[in-house]
Design an enzyme around this catalytic site. Structure first.
Site, PDB file in Angstrom:
ATOM      1  N   GLU A  51     -14.663  13.368  11.352  1.00  0.00           N
ATOM      2  CA  GLU A  51     -14.173  12.905  10.046  1.00  0.00           C
ATOM      3  C   GLU A  51     -15.233  13.022   8.966  1.00  0.00           C
ATOM      4  OE1 GLU A  51     -13.216  10.225   6.707  1.00  0.00           O
ATOM      5  OE2 GLU A  51     -14.973  10.203   8.016  1.00  0.00           O
ATOM      6  N   GLU A  52     -16.481  12.708   9.294  1.00  0.00           N
ATOM      7  CA  GLU A  52     -17.540  12.713   8.273  1.00  0.00           C
ATOM      8  C   GLU A  52     -17.805  14.103   7.703  1.00  0.00           C
ATOM      9  OE1 GLU A  52     -18.610  10.228   6.838  1.00  0.00           O
ATOM     10  OE2 GLU A  52     -18.543   8.505   8.177  1.00  0.00           O
ATOM     11  N   ASP A  72      -9.738   3.162   8.238  1.00  0.00           N
ATOM     12  CA  ASP A  72     -11.110   3.529   7.862  1.00  0.00           C
ATOM     13  C   ASP A  72     -11.618   2.487   6.879  1.00  0.00           C
ATOM     14  OD1 ASP A  72     -13.477   4.981   7.567  1.00  0.00           O
ATOM     15  OD2 ASP A  72     -12.438   6.903   7.466  1.00  0.00           O
ATOM     16  N   HIS A 114     -22.192   4.122   3.637  1.00  0.00           N
ATOM     17  CA  HIS A 114     -23.111   5.224   3.921  1.00  0.00           C
ATOM     18  C   HIS A 114     -24.569   4.826   3.751  1.00  0.00           C
ATOM     19  CE1 HIS A 114     -20.099   8.829   3.793  1.00  0.00           C
ATOM     20  NE2 HIS A 114     -19.713   7.838   4.590  1.00  0.00           N
ATOM     21  N   HIS A 174     -12.313   6.981  13.333  1.00  0.00           N
ATOM     22  CA  HIS A 174     -13.279   7.990  13.797  1.00  0.00           C
ATOM     23  C   HIS A 174     -14.571   7.370  14.324  1.00  0.00           C
ATOM     24  CE1 HIS A 174     -16.040   7.973  10.210  1.00  0.00           C
ATOM     25  NE2 HIS A 174     -14.954   7.639   9.549  1.00  0.00           N
ATOM     26  N   ASP A 196     -18.659   2.112   9.182  1.00  0.00           N
ATOM     27  CA  ASP A 196     -17.799   3.252   8.871  1.00  0.00           C
ATOM     28  C   ASP A 196     -18.019   4.280   9.984  1.00  0.00           C
ATOM     29  OD1 ASP A 196     -16.493   5.455   7.799  1.00  0.00           O
ATOM     30  OD2 ASP A 196     -18.055   5.872   6.327  1.00  0.00           O
TER      31      ASP A 196
END
Length: 351
Positions: free
Chosen positions: A222-223, A243, A323, A71, A188
């Site tokens: 996706e998030e 991922d 993150h 993603h 990510d």
């Protein structure tokens, strides 16, 4: 010189990808970048209605398909409130905490196309003024964006064209260390997107015919939970999400191998596919770690929840400080690239 074939190409691609702002909900520019990259390889693509991109490489077996996904959407924020003090209150996009963005440079993207820079700070930042500067909670109430413009009130901000609902992206601050480490926000999952693009390029350059028609979904939601839950063809047998591998206390994932996820918050991944991936790694001397990600979901688990009758798996490079300001190593990129390459050439096992 790097020991890993074409790793510098992958790193440069990562740099280009993370430098394109793409918080979930505002991903058009990065999808266009990927589209142009694949067009240069003479790979046909199409967009789904959600704005994601699908590329297909025909295989020998057209009755059974595979799908791989990564993603391009990232964490980010939206303007929640234009404050009377000339600053902005945020609403977060994606699953992260305010402390992960304290002090970060950002951009505010207006609906008219203008971009303004700023910094995300605590309202009570100055220790010379606020006694509780270190103790105040990092939350929506206390954190705000200081805009790099002469603004003193809400009216001044609105004159710039900034309004509630404008997207806010974070400065990736990408850096490559001489010893192979890669530091950046949004590894990510843009590291994995680069890996899939490099895989497609390698298949084209080597003029390989894959054993199965293989779809590549570059998802863009996706998030927020639903990026890869659609556009799975009825012929698709296996669905592999590429991922990030999550690192921390109790985790086996590291920054130097490919992480093979056995279970996340959605439950176990397909046992047979997991064993197949392990066998491929061991046969081809690919460094890997098996791991469980306790607070995690993927495009593959989103597809399962949507009701698709597929065999699902999840692998990816190990990413530290997910993150937040993330880090990986070129060794992890290399092992992940090798595993996806061997995987797409392999036969579907009768599970």
């Amino acid at each position: 010189m790097s020991t890993y074939p074409k790793v510098n190409e992958t790193k440069e691609l990562i740099k280009q990808l993370v430098s394109i702002p793409s918080p979930s909900g505002n991903t058009t520019k990065v999808i266009q970048f990927v589209e142009e990259f694949l067009k240069d390889l003479q790979v046909e693509t199409k967009r789904n209605r959600k704005g994601g991109l699908i590329a297909t490489l025909p295989g020998t077996n057209e009755e059974e398909h595979r799908m791989l996904t990564a993603h391009v959407d990232t964490l980010g924020a939206m303007v929640k409130e234009v404050k009377s003090n000339g600053r902005l209150r945020l609403d977060l996009i994606g699953g992260f905490k305010y402390n992960a963005i304290e002090g970060e440079y950002c951009e505010i993207h207006t609906s008219s196309g203008k971009v303004f820079t700023g910094t995300i700070l605590m309202h009570q930042t100055s220790v010379h003024v606020y006694k509780e500067a270190g103790d105040a909670k990092r939350n929506q109430e206390n954190m705000e964006v200081r805009i790099d413009a002469k603004v003193e009130n809400a009216e001044d901000i609105r004159k710039l064209g900034i309004e509630v609902g404008d997207f806010v992206s974070f400065d990736p601050r990408v850096q490559f260390a001489d010893n192979g480490f890669i530091k950046s926000r949004h590894l990510d999952d843009k590291a994995s997107v680069a890996i899939l693009l490099q895989l497609i390029k390698r298949v084209k350059e080597e003029k390989l015919t894959l054993p199965y028609t293989t779809h590549f979904l570059i998802s863009n939601n996706e998030e927020i939970g639903y990026g890869g839950n659609s556009n799975v063809t009825p012929e698709t047998i296996e669905y592999l999400a590429v991922d990030m591998g999550a690192m921390g206390d109790g985790q086996s994932t590291d920054e130097f191998t490919v992480s093979i996820c056995v279970k996340d918050a959605s439950g176990p991944y397909h046992y047979g596919l997991r064993k197949h991936l392990v066998q491929l790694a061991e046969k081809n001397k690919i460094g890997y770690k098996l791991d469980i990600y306790p607070y995690y979901g993927s495009d593959a688990s989103a597809a399962i929840r949507s009701g698709h009758d597929i065999i699902h798996g999840l692998i990816g490079p190990g990413i530290d400080s997910s993150h937040a300001y993330e880090r990986t190593h070129e060794e992890s990129l290399h092992h992940t690239e090798q595993l996806v390459y061997e995987y797409v050439k392999s036969e579907i096992v009768s599970y």
